[in-house]
Scaffold this active site. Structure first.
Site, PDB file in Angstrom:
ATOM      1  N   ASP A   1      -5.928   2.754  -5.388  1.00 45.80           N
ATOM      2  CA  ASP A   1      -6.174   2.867  -6.829  1.00 45.80           C
ATOM      3  C   ASP A   1      -5.608   4.187  -7.363  1.00 45.80           C
ATOM      4  OD1 ASP A   1      -8.101   3.887  -5.127  1.00 45.80           O
ATOM      5  OD2 ASP A   1      -9.812   3.403  -6.395  1.00 45.80           O
TER       6      ASP A   1
ATOM      7  N   TYR B   1      -2.399 -12.031   2.871  1.00 47.44           N
ATOM      8  CA  TYR B   1      -1.614 -13.230   2.561  1.00 47.44           C
ATOM      9  C   TYR B   1      -1.552 -14.199   3.750  1.00 47.44           C
ATOM     10  CZ  TYR B   1       0.095 -10.781  -1.630  1.00 47.44           C
ATOM     11  OH  TYR B   1       0.176 -10.115  -2.827  1.00 47.44           O
TER      12      TYR B   1
END
Ligand code: NAD
Length: 355
Positions: free
Chosen positions: A220, A142
């Protein structure tokens, strides 16, 4: 009597409605815990842009740095979505976190027994879930440079330095020492170089905490395990984008995003805020759930002010309101005795907290 200075940033959408309820509850516990609060409001987000042309006016930073803690609602909304990126509410929020140096976002996820049926998962999977996501907040993709876009390409950079990883790892290990001493660090070290550094540094820092049991998991797999068996986790340590996604996923274990608080802490002043956004779709209707913000005020009392008794009272009052069957609209279909408005829920919790 101790007086604490609290900066209130209500923001946009449901922000003002939910902050007003948190203030109501804070004032209720203050009177019975021999403390008082003085509040100073500051603008941020779309409302700040509308008035000052800047989503994060310098005055807001000054007021925040001059307070004992910041209680924050939420910012953003469609009205401001097409502004240039640096003028958008979300840019103001990212800049705010950076200015205050709040590098650690603590997101507890607790499943209330009273709302066991509100989760989209089976009761036996979620009953007793009590985990803490420790998310790095002012680094990673970010903030990384270079970033940008042209007609045909868009790019962002996921970057972490050793120092950034060291400080967030310490934060996670310290929190784990007050809990069940287990930390699961989540990364994508099988693919990303930045994650390989993350994993090595977290492992190094863990040597300073011999009592901690450290495990590593790919993001994941972690996303899958959170749904399969959330009780395996205690402290989940992760970077900015992975933590953002995993903590929203984890919020659904509890039944509503309107229940989950967070604390953003660092070297200076801490920011206490619900994990949800400004929910423009329900703003102004009096149906927002204020519990995430009220629970954030409780985290503020505990982490920033050391007022554990007052925090305990708020936590117990939230539980009692849920146990007695009071529900805002988001949870209305789950064992509700009475469906109440945002303000009614705030008053019920304030009333219980004052006892
Ligand atoms: P959101 O969290 O605002 O809303 C997602 C859904 O959850 C909506 O259906 C909303 O009605 C519901 N919801 C959220 N909070 C609730 C509450 N307290 N009670 C009942 N229901 C609640 O996310 P979004 O819709 O993706 O984003 C809306 C705006 O908020 C965007 O502008 C986004 O950028 C901004 N945002 C701000 C923050 C922040 O201020 N920290 C965080 C996330 C998103």
């Amino acid at each position: 009597m101790k007086t604490y200075k609290i900066a209130l940033i209500k923001g946009d959408g449901i922000g003002p409605e939910i902050i007003d309820e948190a203030v109501k509850v804070l004032d209720a516990v203050a009177s019975c815990c021999n403390i008082e609060f003085s509040y100073e409001e500051a603008l941020m987000g779309g409302c700040a842009y509308d008035i000052t042309g800047d989503p994060l006016p310098q005055e807001t930073i000054n007021i925040s740095l001059n307070s004992d803690a910041v209680l924050f609602g939420a910012i953003g909304g469609q009205k401001w979505d097409n502004l240039p990126r640096e003028k958008r509410p979300e840019s103001g929020l990212l800049r705010f976190r950076k200015e205050l140096g709040v590098y650690a976002n603590l997101r507890p996820v607790v499943v209330y027994d009273e709302l066991i049926n509100a989760s989209s998962l089976k009761p036996e999977v979620v009953k007793g879930v009590n985990l803490m996501v420790v998310r790095e907040l002012i680094g990673g993709i970010y903030f990384g440079e270079p970033k940008g876009r042209d007609e045909n390409r868009g790019w962002n950079t996921m970057v972490y330095t050793r120092d950034e990883i060291v400080r967030i790892a310490h934060q996670a290990f310290k929190i784990a020492m007050t809990r069940s001493k287990r930390v699961c660090s989540v990364d994508k070290a099988n693919v990303l170089d930045v994650s390989q550094l993350w994993r090595d540094v977290v492992t190094e820092v863990s040597k300073e905490y011999p009592e901690i049991e450290l495990s590593h998991m790919y993001v994941d797999n972690a996303a899958m395990q959170l749904i399969r068996d959330p009780k395996q986790f205690d402290v989940m340590l992760t970077g900015n984008i992975f933590g953002d996604i995993l903590s929203d996923e984890a919020s659904m274990l509890s039944g509503s995003i309107g229940l989950l608080p967070s604390a953003s802490v660092g070297a200076k002043i801490g920011v206490y805020e619900p994990i949800h956004g400004s929910a423009p779709d329900i703003a102004g209707q009096g149906i927002a759930n204020p519990i995430a913000t009220i629970a954030s005020a409780s985290m503020m009392l505990r982490y920033a002010l050391g007022e554990n008794e007052a925090a305990d009272k708020i936590d117990a009052a939230i539980k009692r309101a849920l146990k007695e069957g009071y529900r805002t609209k988001d949870l209305a279909q789950f064992d509700a005795k009475e469906v109440c408005s945002t303000s009614e829920m705030g008053s019920i919790i304030a009333n219980y907290a004052a006892k």
